[in-house]
Structures are given as C-alpha cells and as structure tokens.
Design a protein around this motif. Structure first.
Motif, mmCIF file in Angstrom:
data_model
loop_
_atom_site.group_PDB
_atom_site.id
_atom_site.type_symbol
_atom_site.label_atom_id
_atom_site.label_comp_id
_atom_site.label_asym_id
_atom_site.label_seq_id
_atom_site.Cartn_x
_atom_site.Cartn_y
_atom_site.Cartn_z
ATOM 1 N N LEU A 47 48.261 -43.931 8.913
ATOM 2 C CA LEU A 47 49.102 -44.625 10.470
ATOM 3 C C LEU A 47 49.324 -43.762 10.819
ATOM 4 N N MET A 48 49.522 -41.936 10.276
ATOM 5 C CA MET A 48 49.859 -40.917 11.235
ATOM 6 C C MET A 48 49.399 -40.331 12.106
ATOM 7 N N ARG A 62 48.036 -41.681 14.744
ATOM 8 C CA ARG A 62 48.089 -42.417 16.035
ATOM 9 C C ARG A 62 47.198 -41.898 16.876
ATOM 10 N N TRP A 116 46.461 -42.756 23.827
ATOM 11 C CA TRP A 116 46.445 -44.085 24.486
ATOM 12 C C TRP A 116 45.617 -44.092 25.930
ATOM 13 N N ALA A 121 40.244 -46.190 24.181
ATOM 14 C CA ALA A 121 41.737 -46.515 23.168
ATOM 15 C C ALA A 121 41.372 -47.654 22.139
ATOM 16 N N LEU A 122 40.499 -48.502 23.057
ATOM 17 C CA LEU A 122 41.020 -49.690 22.850
ATOM 18 C C LEU A 122 40.334 -50.192 20.729
ATOM 19 N N PHE A 145 42.586 -47.467 18.688
ATOM 20 C CA PHE A 145 43.461 -48.312 17.827
ATOM 21 C C PHE A 145 42.941 -49.455 17.246
ATOM 22 N N HIS A 146 42.128 -50.249 17.890
ATOM 23 C CA HIS A 146 42.027 -50.972 16.364
ATOM 24 C C HIS A 146 41.221 -50.655 14.416
ATOM 25 N N TYR A 206 41.631 -47.367 14.308
ATOM 26 C CA TYR A 206 43.300 -46.612 13.094
ATOM 27 C C TYR A 206 44.854 -48.371 12.586
ATOM 28 N N LEU A 207 44.598 -49.540 13.406
ATOM 29 C CA LEU A 207 45.422 -51.230 12.738
ATOM 30 C C LEU A 207 44.789 -51.158 12.195
ATOM 31 N N TYR A 208 44.015 -51.642 11.842
ATOM 32 C CA TYR A 208 42.837 -52.862 11.168
ATOM 33 C C TYR A 208 42.249 -51.887 9.922
#
Lengths: 102, 989, 187
Positions: free
Chosen positions: A24-25, A27, A30, A35-36, A39-40, A42-44
C-alpha cells in the motif's frame, strides 16, 4: 505478539493497529496512462501470503509511527521492523535515481 | 443434618497441616473440621468422606482421583449466593473457616441420586449415543430429547446472581518466568535470582515446593519441604524476584507472553472491600521455564472408578503432606517402582497395606509388604466406596482383598500443556513410555524437571538450574551454578500397562465417563484418528482436558489398530491449562465501566438542565433538553428546532474531531487528503472538505480552517476522528514522506459550540470582545479567526453552518467551556435562546439536506451525494483515480434527493426502499432507498433524504416507499434535498 | 483577566486529591502544554534553538527533560510535548513559537489532557495493574505513551515515587476511576 519498535523497543502488538500488505506504500502515479488499472491492482491485488509478509502497523497507542513489519504469518516470527517513513523516503530516493523524469 | 463431626478418623501424624488452627467447614450441609493447610479434598478425606460427586453421564458415585489440578471427579459447588462457583476441584480449594461446599449433579442427594438410573442404561449411552439414539423422529429432538438430556447431564449450577467481587488485571515484565515451584522450578528461580535477572516464579499451589511437599525422602539431610522453605526465604528478599503463589499460568502466547490468574482471595470467605478476588496477569517474559512436573496416569480395569480408587502419587501426597489417608487399609496396583514408595510411606504412617499388586512378574520386593507380582486387579466392589478388590494372581487364581482404598499407578506423564500452546507437538520417549515436549517449543521457552522427563528429584533440581543457566546466558547474564542438595535419583522403572484385558467397564476419562469399551466402539466405527476419537467419544474434552486420560486412550487405540502410540498420534493442549473465570477475563471493565466515558465540556451544565443523553461512541451527548411540561421527546426536539430557526440555539459540538495541520506543505497535504482543493483557500477562511477512500467511496467530511499560510485546523465527524487521523498519518508517513507537514489531534483541547439562528450574531456580539468585528462584512460566511471573548479569553470563531441558519462555531480552551456555555445562555436570554441536542441537530441538517453518517455509509460516492463536482480533476488525491471508474459514473447512478410523503401526516421509515408507483416490489425493481427521516417542525410534515437512481432528474416524481418487514407502503414525492433555504440566503445573512 | 471561570477536568472548581493508603492521586491543572514538532529537516535546529533559548535539551525517545520551569518529553519522531506552569505560561505555545519560528510547528495542548500526579512508594505495584508499559524499567526522567483501561495516556515518571499521567481530558472521570480503583486494590 511483541513488535520491536525501532525507536521504543519491544511493545505489545495490542498498542498497534494493523493495516496489511506494505504494498500500500507503492501508490501509483495518478496521471500515468494506465492509472486506472494500476490503482485497481494497487488497491485490490494485495499480498496475503502464508509465510513471510511485509505489513503495515500503526503505533496508535504509542508514538503514532507507521511501521513496516516483516512477519511470518504462519509462525508470527517478526524478522524486521522499520519506520515506514524511512522506507518511503528510501523508495522515493531510489525511484528518483531510476526515473529522473517523473 | 448439621451435627458436627469432629472425628478426623483418617487423619495421620505429621504433614504440613497446622492442627493448632482448626477450621470448620460444611459439605452437603454436614459440618466438619479440618486444619489450616488443608484443601477441601484433604479435609474431607481426613474426615472419612470418600464419596464427593457423581459422574457426568452415568451418575456413578465418585471420589477423589488425584491431589491436584488434574482432578476429574471431585468437583463441587463452592460458596453460596452470588459467589457460588460450580465445578471447583476440591483438590485445589484451599480450606478456610466457614467454607461451604456442595456436591453436584445429583438429586435428591449424593448418596441417593435418581439419575443413577443412567448407569443401568449404559449400553444405550455409549460413545456417539447423541448422534444415534435421538435421531428420530426429528421433531422430538428440540422438544423432548434435548431438554431431558440437558437436565440429566452437566455438572454444577451457575448462580443466577451477579458476582459481587471485583477482578483486577495487570501486566508483569521479566527476564525469566518460571512456571511451577517444584524442585526444578525452585532450582531455576534460585539460579536466575542469584544471577540478578528479573524473575517471576509462579505456582498454582499456596505452598512452594511442588512434589517436594509430598515426598518423605529428604534432600541430602533436609526434608524437601524445608529446603523449599529455605529457597523461598532466600528468593523472597531478592528485589529482582517476584513470587506468585496461588497463581496458575494458564496459557503460552506469542513472543513470550503468558497468561496467569492469581487467586488473591479464593482462600478466604470473601475479599476485603475494594480488593480483587483474582488478578489476571499478562506476563511479558524474555525467557520462560516450564517446570510443571508430571501427572500420574490411572490404569483401566473393571469398575476402576469407585470412591477410594486413587492415583498412587496422590495417596502419597495426602499421607505425607496433608496427613490423611483415604482408608485404614490401602492396596497398591501398579506397573512401576514409584508406586512402591506409596506403599512404604503408608506403612511408615501406620496405614495397613495388605498387598502391592504389580503387573510386572519381576517386580522388586518391598520389605514387610506382600507383593503380588504379575497380578492384575480384575474387579472391585463397594457401591458408594471401595470395599474390596479382586486380584487375578500370576497363577490365574483370583483372590479377594478387603480394603478401603486402592492406589493405582500406570506411570507418569510429563505435564507439558504449556509447551503445546503454540502448536508444539510432543514426542514419544520410549524409555519413559510417555510423551515429552518436542523441539518446537514456543519462542523463548525452556522445559525443566519432570515436565521434560527428568523424573527423579535429583534430575529435576539439576535440570532446573541448567535450563535457567542456558536461558539467561542467551540474555547475556553470567550465571554461576548454584550448589544443590543431593536427592533421590532412582531411574524410571516401568513396564507399560494400560488396561486389564477383558474388562467390560473400565474408565479412561473419569470426567466425561469414557470407558475402554467406548474407544473400542470408536475404533469399530472407524473413528481411529485421534482427533476423531476425541470428538466421537468426548474423551479429553471435559474441563480437565483429559490430563489423566488422553495417553491411556491413545494406548488403547494403538493396541486396537496394531500401531505404536506415537504412530497413533498425540493430542495437544490449548489454553487455558485450567478453567479461568469469566470475571477474571473481564477485569474491571464491567457494567458502566465496560468502556471509558467521554464527557463534553458542557456536560455538567447540561445535566443541570435535565438533558437526556445519548451514547455516541464513548461520548455522552445531550440528545434533547426537556422543558417542564414536555412529556414526549418530539415536543422538546420540535421546540428546539423552531426556537433555533426563529431566534437562536446553542449546541455542544466539541465531539467533532479536530486535527491541527501545519507545515510548509500543509495545503498540498490537504489537497492530497480531500477530494476538493485547498491550495487557494485564503487565510482566515474555512472550506467544506470531502474525503474519499482510495476506492473512490466517500469516507468522511468536515471543514478545514486556514489560520495561517502554513496552518490549518480540520474537523472530522465524531465517529471517524480516530480513523481520519490514522489515515492522515498514513498519507504523511507512507505516501508523502517528503512533504513538510506535522499533525496533532486537538479534539479535546477546545470546547466548541455551534451558535445558530437569525440572532446568532447578536448573541455572540455580547460575548466576543468589542475589538473584534464580527459583522457580516467583516466576518462573512466561511470566515474564521482567532479572537477573544468575555474580557480576554482566547477563542477561535468559525462562521460555518450545519443547520442552514446564520451560524458560528466558537471554541475556547476546554477548561473555560462550561463558563462560556453559561455566559452565552445568559447573553441569549434576551433572544429566547435554546440549547439543542443531537436530535434537533439531526432534524435541522436533514431539513437543510446536509449529508451525514447515514448518507456517507461506506457505499456512496461523491457523485451519489451530489458532490461529484467537488472531486477535482486538477490534482491527485486519495480516491481520485478510482472514483472515475465507469461503473461508478453511470447516468442512472444513485443521487441524493429529498423525499416527502404524498399524504402529509405519514411518517417515513428510514431504511425503506423505493419502487415505481406501480409494478412489482422486488430487488430487481429497486429505485433506491431512504437514508434519513425526521419530522420537520419547520415544514409541518415528515421529510426524508434518500438515494434514487438518476434522482436529480426526477424531481416531482412519485415513488412507492416500501418496508416489507413491517408491511408498510406509502407514496412519496421526490423533491430537492434542500427543504430549507435552498438558495443559502440565511447562511450568508 | 477575563470572566470565564475554569473547571477542572473532573468538573469542579478545585482540583481533586485522593489519598488511598500510601498513594496520593492529585488532579493537577496548573500545567500548560504545547507540542513542538520539527519541520522537515529542522530537528537539529529545533533542538539547538530550544537549548539556546530555553536551556532545555529536548530528549530522545522514551525520555523527558527539565530545565527550570520548562519540561519536555518525547512523543513522536521529531515531536515533543513541552510543559510549563500555567500561571506563567498559559501562552506556552505562542511563547515557544516565537523562539522557534518556522523551524517548528507548535500546537497548544493544555486542555487536551487531564493530568493526575500519582505519588507513593509502591508506585510500580500500582501501575502494573494499569498499564502494559514496563514501569519498573522507567526510571525518573522517562516518559511513554500507552494505555490505561482502554484510554491512551502519557506516563511521565517525574520522580522515584511520582508518575504523572496525562489522559484525554474528556475521559478524566474514567481515568480517575481507574487510578483510584487500582490504588484501593493494593492499598
């Protein structure tokens, strides 16, 4: 569990709040073209291994440091504890060397 | 019933009981006398009581099996009233004057228990009977079978009363924790104590010494108990050693943490006022030594559960330590040399030992006692207590020996429970014929003495010192080896023997009534894996966790499967070692002290006003302020709303989180935290801010006030104050470590009040010192500044509004909050000021269409909330990228709207779902849902907020609000969420 | 002087003192607090400015320091809590900011906390019932943050026989109850 805080020494894990995978560090940027997707992921798509894991703990009832704790999730053995800010700064420095343009 | 029996018929000479301190006690209504130093078990034994309980399933008469915490049989109800405690082992209940105990699981009396009929039906009640017998008809289970079984089974009864006692919790730190104060533990503690380490020595017993207290053989030239006393005296004066008697270490947890219960007042009738009955200790140890000794195992033979049949080591303990014998003549039945010591000690104490029955044909002779080598006990007699045993001699002939007690021994098992609590697996020791701790011990744990298989006293002493030396050398201590006395050092001499062949009813697990036959049945039905065996027969699953039964059952199963014991498996132990009272786990966190309470600065004042309070998290907030004559909460709330909207109202909003954000990059940091931008916010201004989660869902909202170029104060919702701070620290330390920004919470530092209503300014002008101009021009909507009030008190003023009225929030250092509230109320008298609570606050924010927790419910986005345009595309922020996902931005996405019943008198159920005016009512046709609802005294009708698909485009449309759970249906109209002052003119007035 | 009369955290006009056996538990309102956090890269500058202007050596992690009326203990990396008598230093935050300038972020913390001074010979016996912090390994001059009955607190050992406990002001009554109850347990 006992977390050996780099500044404060051994402290009961009850003083900490757990977040999870230290990924999670990392990131994403953007404005990157993907990016989409990044980020997906990265988060999930975070790591959750049975074994050695780098994870984030917050010393909520202590000095309010975020820590990167390398822990074996099977044995609970803690192999390394670092201040997350130091890790993040080191990463930034490394990234700047690799990608001076960003 | 209450005739005093003063005859301690089975009391012997010597022992560690103080005959000068007689103690009276009662068991099942009968009065007895014991001595200081007795347990309930030893006192009952001394008084000739053998029958102490009934078994769990078959209601068989039972007496003592052991002398310690492994006791499966002698469970009693101790004390009365709120202190009544079921299932207390009589062997560890320290006797005190006036102790009152009762037997359990019998009716009407222990001698004549009607439920003993179960024993006649034993054939139906074998392993698995639950699963077989009561299967049909199905409906009978709940109504008939289960209630009957529930009534018949079980042990002691809980009292229905509240526990009057207090329990403490505490935290101890040490270099070395020594669990058990027998020879090994004492030697370890002595070694470590002399080396200067911080030592905690804990033992469940009230005397230190462990097995030394039970053995007649001396250590060199000193009695074991005396040596223990000497060591204790030396340890007691060391500042670095803490001795915890009456303390059970019940669990081994991660990284050297141990749980322990200290029984501070279980040995007296009641604790002194204010003192705890027990203390739960969380012990942080760098190293630990488990010196918990060994537990003797019984032998399974026909009717081996009669009162008077006991473990040989226990009989020796009772005789030597407690000067009590279960009967005047005791037969021994064993497969090892150790039990012969019991025969010798009994004889020395004048107890008749008619015979030692030893299964080993080559058993050694015992001078002066008849040895029946190669013999076995095949039957016993005596309904409520042993009368005789039947021995099958080596030559095949049988012989009946009258006796009042039988001391049996199948050998000893290391007591290794604490070594298993971190998944450690014991390993089989072929020499000892027992499981010993494996190599996979918990971190920092060592094992010493009989617990690791060092069975002789001498070996135990030496291993205790050695293990302490090793453990402390790890920690950098220099550890001189102590001089230890030379003690008994006999090798273990034992021939494995588990059960007498051909027995029909031979008990393995006394507490759960599991026999050899049950294990055979489990095997027959293929429940051969040890975990299956346990669950099918319930072996080892009673409150004693099978301390005396697990290994015996494994041996029987091994024999049936033709495998060795280690091949068959082992069961490991889990915490707690012995049962822990719920009260001890709860500690002081009971009743109103279950969690801390947070009080607002105006709390005392609000109490004076008769406010009704509501718990919000740990906060107590005024919910409304009833006035004389108001009998329903709605009257108070409606009035508070009306008075505020008509003139002015005051509400304590201190509970909102406040975080001070400073640094050269403070604005850039807030840009990262909030969806909307803060870089251009001028100093002296406040801005509403919306926070998203990284997945784009709205998370929290609040305001940020810019007090200087590099200084903001942000507010969070009451509920999220802790989370938002944590997230901010995450972003600061983990994502933006090079930003110059510093954070600290100031929630509690300031008392903050909302002053709202058309006369809010007029009221505040009487409070704010005259040099500060708060006119609309000088201090417009969304202004903020540092001011003084009431003649120079430092304050902060924010012109923000949650109610939709002309409103301010004013903050002073918390210590002045009470006085400020009183000053404002006095100043507002001229304007008919009202305090208002959280209900009126809620009504007014619904009237104004402000989203709150009900709307920021973890599923809604900025777009859903009608705040989509706040998400700046010009900067990065948490949640920015993923909030742009296609699926979260469809045309028919949910939008926040206002809702009004078509029939004005109706109230709206929050949580109800919205369907088309006609058509099916199901999930597929769902149009949205109601999040907040209230009666609006301003509009004179019920109103609501909710989310409707494509809502912004559907104003004026009628929908059906359905609440199928309560069979409600009503027509509602979609309206603007801003019921009051949609243009915001009042705010800016 | 303004006309707002202060209340103590326990809601009275006079601080409360409880004497239980060997312990005294005194509510203390006469301290002003301010947090000082060094701006990025300014830690050394803040430490030297504090030494120069106030004669106080800001302590390392786990420690507290005192110089005249001013005291400080470490609370976070590059962040300290400073304390001084309220009577003379009600504006402690402003006073410190004036000398530290842009090297530090200074925040008034005075009323964020309730302060109880717990005094008595068997101090550690009391605190081992309250906190998981290893109080026996905290000689005078130590300070740490931990919990007492679910409340986040600072523990500041000011003397062999004295521990200062700072807890959230709104929970003063709960914290006081915990301290008094523990004292009664062993008094």
């Amino acid at each position: 569990m006992i977390i050996n805080h780099p500044l404060l020494g051994p402290r009961d894990a009850q003083e900490f709040t757990y977040l999870g995978d230290a990924g999670l560090m990392n990131r994403p940027y953007w404005l990157s073209e993907t990016a989409l997707q990044q980020f997906h992921d990265y988060l999930y798509l975070r790591e959750n291994p049975a074994g050695e894991h780098r994870e984030l703990w917050f010393h909520e009832q202590g000095d309010r440091s975020w820590l990167v704790v390398t822990r074996n999730t099977v044995t609970h053995e803690i192999l390394k504890v670092e201040l997350a800010r130091d890790v993040a700064l080191a990463q930034k420095a490394a990234n700047l060397v690799q990608e001076p343009s960003q | 019933m209450s005739a005093v029996s003063t005859q301690q018929v089975n009391r012997l000479s010597g022992g560690l009981v103080d005959r000068g301190q007689p103690l009276s006690f009662r068991f099942d209504g009968q009065s007895y006398q014991g001595c200081s130093g007795d347990t309930l078990a030893s006192a009952l034994m001394a008084n000739g009581v053998r029958l102490m309980g009934r078994s769990f399933k078959y209601h068989r008469p039972r007496g003592l099996l052991s002398a310690g915490s492994e006791e499966p049989n002698a469970l009693v109800e101790l004390r009365t009233g709120g202190r009544q405690e079921p299932n207390t082992r009589a062997t560890v209940a320290e006797l005190y004057d006036g102790l009152d105990a009762r037997s359990q699981n019998r009716w009407p009396s222990l001698e004549r228990d009607m439920m003993a009929i179960n024993d006649r039906f034993a054939n139906f009640l074998t392993a698995g009977f639950y699963y077989k017998t009561f299967m049909w008809p199905k409906a009978f289970w709940e109504k008939l079978y289960e209630p009957i079984i529930r009534k018949a089974a079980g042990l002691g009864r809980l009292t229905g009363d509240a526990d009057p006692d207090a329990y403490d919790k505490g935290f101890l730190h040490c270099d070395l924790l020594v669990v058990g104060a027998g020879p090994a533990g004492l030697a370890a503690a002595l070694t470590a104590g002399r080396a200067g380490a911080r030592v905690i020595l804990a033992d469940e017993d009230f005397l230190l010494g462990g097995r030394l207290l039970s053995e007649a053989q001396p250590l060199a030239d000193i009695a074991g108990a005396d040596w223990a006393g000497q060591v204790q005296a030396e340890l007691a004066v060391m500042g670095n050693v803490r001795i915890l008697p009456r303390t059970t270490v019940f669990g081994a947890y991660d990284h050297g943490i141990y749980g322990a219960v200290e029984r501070n007042a279980d040995h007296v009738a009641a604790p002194d006022a204010g003192k705890p009955r027990q203390t739960l200790w969380r012990i942080y140890s760098k190293r630990a030594i488990i010196a918990t000794g060994a537990i003797e195992r019984p032998i399974a033979f026909e009717n081996n559960d009669r009162p008077g049949i006991m473990l040989a080591g226990a009989v020796r303990s009772f005789a030597n330590r407690w000067a009590a014998t279960p009967a005047s003549s005791v037969v021994i039945f064993a497969n090892n040399d150790d039990a012969h010591q019991t025969a010798r000690d009994l004889q020395a104490k004048g107890v008749d030992v008619p015979a030692v029955v030893d299964v080993r044909p080559d058993a050694p002779e015992i001078p002066g006692i008849e040895l029946l080598a190669g013999a076995q006990i095949v039957e016993t007699a005596g309904r409520l207590g042993l009368r005789s045993v039947t021995v099958r001699m080596a030559n095949g002939k049988t012989r009946i020996i009258p006796c009042g007690a039988l001391a049996m021994s199948g050998g000893w098992n290391p007591n290794l429970g604490l070594t298993c609590h971190q998944r450690g697996r014991p390993v089989w020791d072929g020499d000892l014929h027992a499981f010993v701790p494996g190599q996979d011990l918990p971190v920092g744990q060592h094992v010493a003495g009989a617990a690791m298989g060092a069975m002789s006293t001498d070996a135990a002493l030496r291993s205790g010192a050695e293990q302490a030396g090793e453990a402390l050398a790890d920690l950098g201590f220099t550890v001189p080896a102590p001089e230890l006395p030379k003690a008994e050092d006999a090798p273990v001499s034992l021939t494995p023997f588990w059960h007498v062949q051909g027995a029909k009813r031979a008990w393995l697990d006394f507490q759960n009534d599991v026999t050899v036959k049950d294990v055979k049945l489990a095997h027959q039905e293929n429940f051969t894996a040890v975990e299956h065996l346990k669950r099918y027969t319930t072996l080892g699953m009673a409150t004693d966790q099978g301390k005396t039964s697990n290994v015996g059952a494994l041996a029987v199963m091994a024999e049936l499967t033709g495998k060795s014991i280690p091949q068959t498996g082992t069961t490991i132990f889990r915490p707690p070692y012995t049962p822990v009272a719920m009260g001890a786990l709860a500690g002081r966190a009971v009743g109103k002290d279950f969690h801390p309470t947070r009080l607002t600065p105006s709390h005392a004042w609000a109490e004076e006003q008769g406010a009704v309070f509501v718990e919000v998290g740990n906060w107590l907030r005024a919910q409304w302020f009833p006035k004389p004559g108001e009998t329903h909460w709605r009257q108070s709330v409606d009035r508070e709303v009306q008075q505020t909207r008509r003139s002015v109202g005051i509400c304590d909003v201190t509970t909102l989180g406040k975080i001070d954000v400073q640094g050269a990059d403070a604005a850039a940091f807030l840009n990262m935290m909030y969806a909307n931008g803060f870089a251009k916010l001028p100093v002296g201004k406040v801005r509403y801010g919306l926070m998203l989660r990284e997945d784009g869902v709205a998370y929290d909202d609040g305001t940020a006030a810019r007090l200087a170029e590099d200084h903001f104060v942000v507010t969070t919702t009451t509920a999220n104050a802790v989370l938002v701070y944590r997230n901010m620290e995450f972003v600061r330390q983990c994502l933006c470590p090079d930003m110059d920004v510093q954070l600290i919470s100031t929630t509690e530092a300031w008392a903050q009040y909302a002053v709202a209503g058309p006369n809010a300014r007029k009221l505040l002008q009487k409070i704010v010192d005259p040099e500060f101009d708060i006119s609309n021009d000088a201090f417009p909507f969304m202004a903020c500044g540092e001011i003084t009030v009431c003649g120079g008190c430092r304050a902060r003023l924010f012109r923000i509004s949650f109610s939709g009225e002309l409103a301010y929030e004013i903050a002073v250092p918390t210590r002045y909050g009470d006085a400020l509230m009183r000053e404002m109320m006095a100043a507002g008298e001229a304007f008919d000021v009202t305090p208002y609570g959280t209900e009126a606050l809620g009504v007014m924010r619904i009237e104004k269409g402000h989203a709150a927790g009900n709307e920021l419910n973890g599923t809604t986005t900025a777009l859903n909330l009608g705040l989509g345009r706040m998400v700046s595309g010009k900067k990065d922020c948490i949640g920015n990228v993923l909030s742009r996902r296609e699926g979260m931005n469809t045309d028919d996405a949910l939008r926040l709207v206002g809702l009004k019943p078509v029939t004005p008198a109706q109230s709206l159920p929050a949580g109800g779902h919205l369907m088309a005016a006609s058509g099916p009512v199901d999930a597929a046709h769902d149009q949205g849902y109601v999040t907040s609802a209230a009666y609006s005294p301003t509009l004179g009708t019920a109103i609501g907020l909710g989310f409707v698909k494509g809502g912004a485009e559907r104003l004026g449309e009628q929908l059906r609000l359905v609440n199928p759970l309560e069979k409600q249906e009503m027509l509602v109209e979609i309206v603007s969420a801003h019921f009051v002052d949609p243009e915001g003119e009042k705010l800016r007035a | 002087m303004h006309k707002l009369k202060p209340l103590t955290p326990l809601g009275s006009h006079t601080p409360r003192v409880d004497r239980i056996g060997p312990f005294e538990i005194a509510e203390t309102v006469e301290t002003a607090f301010a947090s000082v956090a060094a701006r990025n890269g300014q830690e050394a500058a803040v430490i030297s400015a504090m030494a120069q202007n106030h004669g106080l050596d800001l302590p390392v992690a786990g420690k507290a320091a005192q110089a005249g009326k001013l005291a400080a203990f470490w609370i976070s990396p590059s962040q300290w809590m400073c304390a001084a008598p309220h009577e003379t230093h009600e504006l402690l935050a402003q006073q410190l900011k004036a000398t530290l300038g842009d090297r530090a972020s200074v925040v008034e913390q005075t009323d964020a906390w309730c302060r109880f001074d717990v005094t008595g010979k068997k101090l550690c016996d009391l605190f081992e019932r309250l906190t998981k912090a290893d109080v026996r390994a905290m000689p005078p001059g130590s300070a740490c943050r931990s919990t007492v009955e679910h409340l986040g607190v600072f523990l500041w050992r000011t003397a062999e026989d004295q521990m200062v406990v700072l807890g959230p002001r709104s929970s003063a009554a709960s914290l006081h109850h915990a301290l008094v109850t523990a004292a009664r347990s062993i008094a």
